[in-house]
Design a protein around this motif. Structure first.
Motif, PDB file in Angstrom:
ATOM      1  N   TYR A  36       0.812  -1.221   0.000  1.00 29.73           N
ATOM      2  CA  TYR A  36       0.000   0.000   0.000  1.00 29.73           C
ATOM      3  C   TYR A  36       0.844   1.270   0.000  1.00 29.73           C
ATOM      4  N   ARG A  37       2.137   1.119  -0.180  1.00 28.93           N
ATOM      5  CA  ARG A  37       3.025   2.291  -0.198  1.00 28.93           C
ATOM      6  C   ARG A  37       3.439   2.718  -1.606  1.00 28.93           C
ATOM      7  N   TYR A  38       3.172   1.882  -2.599  1.00 28.10           N
ATOM      8  CA  TYR A  38       3.677   2.133  -3.948  1.00 28.10           C
ATOM      9  C   TYR A  38       2.530   2.201  -4.963  1.00 28.10           C
ATOM     10  N   PRO A  39       2.757   2.891  -6.079  1.00 30.92           N
ATOM     11  CA  PRO A  39       1.696   3.023  -7.089  1.00 30.92           C
ATOM     12  C   PRO A  39       1.221   1.662  -7.586  1.00 30.92           C
ATOM     13  N   SER A  40      -0.074   1.565  -7.855  1.00 29.25           N
ATOM     14  CA  SER A  40      -0.668   0.368  -8.433  1.00 29.25           C
ATOM     15  C   SER A  40      -1.270   0.739  -9.790  1.00 29.25           C
ATOM     16  N   ARG A  41      -1.954  -0.185 -10.392  1.00 23.55           N
ATOM     17  CA  ARG A  41      -2.430  -0.015 -11.765  1.00 23.55           C
ATOM     18  C   ARG A  41      -3.203   1.291 -11.973  1.00 23.55           C
ATOM     19  N   TYR A  42      -4.128   1.611 -11.060  1.00 19.48           N
ATOM     20  CA  TYR A  42      -4.991   2.772 -11.245  1.00 19.48           C
ATOM     21  C   TYR A  42      -4.557   3.994 -10.435  1.00 19.48           C
ATOM     22  N   THR A  43      -3.421   3.893  -9.735  1.00 19.47           N
ATOM     23  CA  THR A  43      -2.981   5.020  -8.900  1.00 19.47           C
ATOM     24  C   THR A  43      -1.627   5.577  -9.324  1.00 19.47           C
TER      25      THR A  43
ATOM     26  N   ASP B 180     -12.958   7.491  -8.493  1.00 22.41           N
ATOM     27  CA  ASP B 180     -11.919   8.424  -8.930  1.00 22.41           C
ATOM     28  C   ASP B 180     -11.384   9.255  -7.775  1.00 22.41           C
ATOM     29  N   TYR B 181     -12.273   9.743  -6.906  1.00 21.07           N
ATOM     30  CA  TYR B 181     -11.820  10.454  -5.702  1.00 21.07           C
ATOM     31  C   TYR B 181     -10.841   9.587  -4.913  1.00 21.07           C
ATOM     32  N   ALA B 182     -11.217   8.319  -4.732  1.00 20.19           N
ATOM     33  CA  ALA B 182     -10.384   7.418  -3.940  1.00 20.19           C
ATOM     34  C   ALA B 182      -9.032   7.167  -4.601  1.00 20.19           C
ATOM     35  N   HIS B 183      -9.022   6.899  -5.912  1.00 17.81           N
ATOM     36  CA  HIS B 183      -7.758   6.648  -6.605  1.00 17.81           C
ATOM     37  C   HIS B 183      -6.835   7.864  -6.552  1.00 17.81           C
ATOM     38  N   ILE B 184      -7.391   9.048  -6.723  1.00 15.75           N
ATOM     39  CA  ILE B 184      -6.576  10.268  -6.680  1.00 15.75           C
ATOM     40  C   ILE B 184      -5.972  10.468  -5.300  1.00 15.75           C
ATOM     41  N   MET B 185      -6.782  10.312  -4.261  1.00 14.05           N
ATOM     42  CA  MET B 185      -6.272  10.504  -2.905  1.00 14.05           C
ATOM     43  C   MET B 185      -5.218   9.462  -2.553  1.00 14.05           C
ATOM     44  N   ILE B 186      -5.430   8.223  -2.963  1.00 18.81           N
ATOM     45  CA  ILE B 186      -4.435   7.175  -2.706  1.00 18.81           C
ATOM     46  C   ILE B 186      -3.118   7.502  -3.391  1.00 18.81           C
ATOM     47  N   ALA B 187      -3.177   7.962  -4.649  1.00 18.91           N
ATOM     48  CA  ALA B 187      -1.963   8.315  -5.385  1.00 18.91           C
ATOM     49  C   ALA B 187      -1.183   9.407  -4.658  1.00 18.91           C
ATOM     50  N   LEU B 188      -1.884  10.417  -4.179  1.00 17.42           N
ATOM     51  CA  LEU B 188      -1.231  11.533  -3.475  1.00 17.42           C
ATOM     52  C   LEU B 188      -0.644  11.074  -2.148  1.00 17.42           C
TER      53      LEU B 188
ATOM     54  N   GLY C 192       4.511   9.175   0.928  1.00 11.14           N
ATOM     55  CA  GLY C 192       5.054   8.164   1.822  1.00 11.14           C
ATOM     56  C   GLY C 192       4.055   7.631   2.823  1.00 11.14           C
ATOM     57  N   VAL C 193       2.768   7.918   2.607  1.00 13.16           N
ATOM     58  CA  VAL C 193       1.708   7.450   3.505  1.00 13.16           C
ATOM     59  C   VAL C 193       1.065   6.198   2.908  1.00 13.16           C
ATOM     60  N   ALA C 194       1.082   5.109   3.630  1.00 22.45           N
ATOM     61  CA  ALA C 194       0.422   3.884   3.155  1.00 22.45           C
ATOM     62  C   ALA C 194      -1.079   4.126   3.065  1.00 22.45           C
ATOM     63  N   ALA C 195      -1.661   3.797   1.923  1.00 20.71           N
ATOM     64  CA  ALA C 195      -3.087   4.052   1.703  1.00 20.71           C
ATOM     65  C   ALA C 195      -3.685   2.913   0.897  1.00 20.71           C
ATOM     66  N   ARG C 196      -4.931   2.569   1.215  1.00 19.38           N
ATOM     67  CA  ARG C 196      -5.591   1.491   0.475  1.00 19.38           C
ATOM     68  C   ARG C 196      -7.012   1.887   0.077  1.00 19.38           C
ATOM     69  N   TYR C 197      -7.494   1.210  -0.954  1.00 17.22           N
ATOM     70  CA  TYR C 197      -8.820   1.434  -1.525  1.00 17.22           C
ATOM     71  C   TYR C 197      -9.834   0.595  -0.759  1.00 17.22           C
TER      72      TYR C 197
ATOM     73  N   ARG D   1      -5.339  -2.636  -3.230  1.00 17.99           N
ATOM     74  CA  ARG D   1      -4.425  -1.572  -3.678  1.00 17.99           C
ATOM     75  C   ARG D   1      -5.186  -0.513  -4.472  1.00 17.99           C
ATOM     76  N   ASP D   2      -6.190  -0.956  -5.232  1.00 19.53           N
ATOM     77  CA  ASP D   2      -7.074  -0.053  -5.968  1.00 19.53           C
ATOM     78  C   ASP D   2      -8.353  -0.816  -6.280  1.00 19.53           C
ATOM     79  N   ALA D   3      -9.212  -0.241  -7.119  1.00 16.97           N
ATOM     80  CA  ALA D   3     -10.535  -0.833  -7.362  1.00 16.97           C
ATOM     81  C   ALA D   3     -10.462  -2.242  -7.952  1.00 16.97           C
ATOM     82  N   ALA D   4      -9.399  -2.542  -8.686  1.00 18.34           N
ATOM     83  CA  ALA D   4      -9.299  -3.853  -9.332  1.00 18.34           C
ATOM     84  C   ALA D   4      -9.247  -4.996  -8.323  1.00 18.34           C
ATOM     85  N   ASP D   5      -8.743  -4.721  -7.118  1.00 16.78           N
ATOM     86  CA  ASP D   5      -8.588  -5.773  -6.108  1.00 16.78           C
ATOM     87  C   ASP D   5      -9.888  -6.101  -5.375  1.00 16.78           C
TER      88      ASP D   5
END
Length: 262
Positions: free
Chosen positions: A100-107, A169-177, A182-187, A232-236
């Motif tokens: 949850y610390r690194y970019p995934s497919r949609y983030t 989309d709100y969730a993917h954008i916030m997770i990417a940021l 350096g903040v672990a974030a999950r969908y 990690r994102d919506a695909a999971d």
């Protein structure tokens, strides 16, 4: 703390006969620190083989197959959940945190979202929780809710360029940021009172706990939400997936109700 009833109905109609299908449904509320599943009833039509399992993210799911001809597929899941048991969502499992610390497919961040991050990056010594509060508010103010301009394949970068989208989309954008900071974030996918459909939000990790934020509605996640899945994102954590033989075009109808019991 609240006791909530939920009712999730999905119907998929096909323009041509389906001769065989294999399905996976991730629509069972999770048992976490903040919520407890009390009752559950599952109805699937056409009836055939069905089993229950758990994926690598801890999401509960139903899977099975239908080996006879049909023109529609429906599932209806109802039950009760006790929510708001703790002010945080769940405890962090350290061995799972890295994904949850690194970019995934949609983030993945591109040029446009990267430029926005420069303007919204964490302030000196700003705690992860406080940064998430600030991002939740800014995205609610600076990104606009509009249906039918994005779809399930839209990335965070593509949605940000459009300037509008839906809860995914709100969730993917916030997770990417958050991950860029350096903040672990999950969908998270789930349901909430008053939504009428499935909903998506974000959880960030701080001090060994996951905290939920809903940038679509500019609020922390509280006891009016029911969590169905994380990833990690919506695909999971897609609620419905399947492989079909036949079927042609599809028309999907979803109806979700969440109410306070009593």
């Amino acid at each position: 703390m609240e006791k909530l009833s939920f009712d999730y109905y999905m119907r998929i109609a096909f323009s041509e006969i389906v001769t065989q299908c294999h399905y996976t449904i991730k629509c069972i509320p999770m048992n976490t620190e903040s919520q407890h599943l009390e009752t559950l009833r599952v109805e699937i039509e056409p009836k055939d083989t069905m089993s229950r399992g758990e994926d690598s993210f801890g999401n509960q799911y139903l899977y099975g197959s239908v080996d006879r001809e049909h023109r529609e597929f429906c599932f209806h899941i109802t039950g009760t959940v006790l929510t708001g048991r703790t002010p945080w969502q769940d405890c962090v499992e350290e061995h799972r945190l890295g994904m949850y610390r690194y970019p995934s497919r949609y983030t993945q961040m591109g040029e446009a979202l990267g430029a926005y991050y420069v303007r919204t990056s964490p302030e000196a010594e700003e705690a992860s929780y406080d940064y998430a509060v600030r991002l939740t508010h800014r995205l609610h103010e600076e990104f606009f809710y509009e249906k039918n301009v994005t779809d399930v394949s839209t990335t965070a970068e593509e949605a940000w360029k459009l300037g509008r989208g839906v809860c995914q989309d709100y969730a993917h954008i916030m997770i990417a940021l958050c991950r860029e900071a350096g903040v672990a974030a999950r969908y998270v996918t789930g349901m909430m009172i008053g939504e009428g459909a499935s909903h998506a939000w974000v959880e960030i990790a701080e001090d060994g706990r996951w905290y939920g934020f809903d940038p679509t509605n500019d609020k922390p996640v509280d006891d009016t939400y029911i969590k169905l899945g994380v990833g990690r994102d919506a695909a999971d954590c897609q609620i419905n997936r399947g492989l079909l033989r036949g079927g042609g075009a599809q028309t999907q109808t979803v109806d979700v109700k969440v109410d306070v019991c009593g």
